[in-house]
Design a protein around this motif. Structure first.
Motif, short mmCIF file in Angstrom:
data_model
loop_
_atom_site.label_atom_id
_atom_site.label_comp_id
_atom_site.label_asym_id
_atom_site.label_seq_id
_atom_site.Cartn_x
_atom_site.Cartn_y
_atom_site.Cartn_z
N HIS A 16 42.22 36.32 49.73
CA HIS A 16 41.73 36.29 48.22
C HIS A 16 40.47 35.40 47.88
O HIS A 16 39.81 35.97 46.80
N GLU A 17 39.98 34.71 48.79
CA GLU A 17 38.79 34.00 48.63
C GLU A 17 37.70 35.05 48.73
O GLU A 17 36.63 35.12 47.94
N LEU A 18 37.63 35.97 49.83
CA LEU A 18 36.67 36.98 49.83
C LEU A 18 36.80 38.04 48.76
O LEU A 18 35.70 38.60 48.33
N TYR A 19 37.94 38.33 48.40
CA TYR A 19 38.11 39.40 47.38
C TYR A 19 37.35 38.79 46.16
O TYR A 19 36.66 39.48 45.48
N GLU A 20 37.53 37.49 45.71
CA GLU A 20 37.01 36.91 44.57
C GLU A 20 35.39 36.73 44.72
O GLU A 20 34.38 37.32 43.57
N GLU A 21 34.95 36.80 45.85
CA GLU A 21 33.39 36.33 46.27
C GLU A 21 32.84 37.90 45.99
O GLU A 21 31.70 38.12 45.62
N ALA A 22 33.45 38.87 46.68
CA ALA A 22 32.81 40.12 46.94
C ALA A 22 32.79 41.01 45.99
O ALA A 22 32.01 42.09 45.80
N PHE A 23 33.76 40.89 44.92
CA PHE A 23 33.75 42.09 43.82
C PHE A 23 33.61 41.28 42.46
O PHE A 23 34.00 40.49 42.18
N SER A 26 34.62 42.96 36.65
CA SER A 26 35.01 44.05 36.04
C SER A 26 35.64 45.06 36.71
O SER A 26 36.37 46.29 36.52
N GLU A 27 35.79 44.92 38.18
CA GLU A 27 36.28 45.82 39.29
C GLU A 27 37.53 45.18 39.98
O GLU A 27 37.88 46.16 40.75
N LYS A 28 37.88 43.86 39.43
CA LYS A 28 38.91 43.36 40.21
C LYS A 28 40.40 43.63 39.26
O LYS A 28 40.52 43.42 38.30
N GLU A 54 39.17 35.87 64.75
CA GLU A 54 38.29 35.04 63.55
C GLU A 54 38.37 36.24 62.36
O GLU A 54 38.18 37.26 62.62
N PHE A 55 38.59 35.58 61.41
CA PHE A 55 38.54 36.53 60.15
C PHE A 55 37.13 37.04 59.77
O PHE A 55 36.17 36.61 59.85
N ARG A 56 37.21 38.39 59.79
CA ARG A 56 35.96 39.12 59.53
C ARG A 56 35.77 40.23 58.20
O ARG A 56 34.79 40.15 57.61
N GLY A 57 36.99 40.28 57.49
CA GLY A 57 37.09 40.94 56.26
C GLY A 57 38.42 41.41 55.82
O GLY A 57 39.36 40.96 56.28
N LEU A 58 38.44 42.23 54.88
CA LEU A 58 39.70 42.53 54.34
C LEU A 58 39.78 44.10 53.82
O LEU A 58 38.55 44.56 53.97
N PHE A 73 37.62 46.97 49.90
CA PHE A 73 37.16 46.83 51.44
C PHE A 73 35.93 45.73 51.46
O PHE A 73 34.99 45.99 50.56
N ALA A 74 35.76 44.78 52.11
CA ALA A 74 34.91 43.81 51.99
C ALA A 74 34.90 43.21 53.59
O ALA A 74 35.91 42.78 54.02
N ILE A 75 33.55 43.01 53.74
CA ILE A 75 33.17 42.16 55.20
C ILE A 75 32.58 40.76 54.91
O ILE A 75 31.99 40.58 53.56
#
Length: 102
Positions: A16-23, A26-28, A54-58, A73-75
């Motif tokens: 969720h943290e990476l999702y919020e940061e990466a997109f 308007s696209e989420k 170790e977490f590297r992406g989603l 898709f986010a790294i």
């Protein structure tokens, strides 16, 4: 590199943290919507981890019949440009080899 289904609260929090940061907003889709669709079996939420876990992406997949749509898709920022994304994309194609992967 490994793809793992995100089930635990800790996994989902990292995603969720990476999702919020990466997109951009308007696209989420609302993250709660994604979680609901996962419970219904039409979404799969995957975390990308390295050999040490170790977490590297989603990767968030939308599944319907014989289709597998890579919806998000986010790294992780510190891993971008290192080849992690390329390896993960190949693994996703292998994971959904029996479906039309988009």
């Amino acid at each position: 590199m490994q793809l793992r289904s995100a089930i635990s609260p800790e996994q989902l929090e990292r995603i969720h943290e990476l999702y919020e940061e990466a997109f951009p907003a308007s696209e989420k889709k609302p993250f709660e919507f994604i979680l609901q669709k996962r419970e219904m079996g039409s979404f799969e939420i995957l975390e990308i981890v390295d050999e040490s876990g170790e977490f590297r992406g989603l990767a968030i997949m939308m599944l319907y019949k014989d289709l597998a749509l890579l919806d998000y898709f986010a790294i992780a920022p510190e891993c971008r440009g290192t080849g992690v994304g390329s390896v993960a994309l190949k693994q996703l194609q292998e994971r959904y080899a029996g479906r039309k992967f988009m």
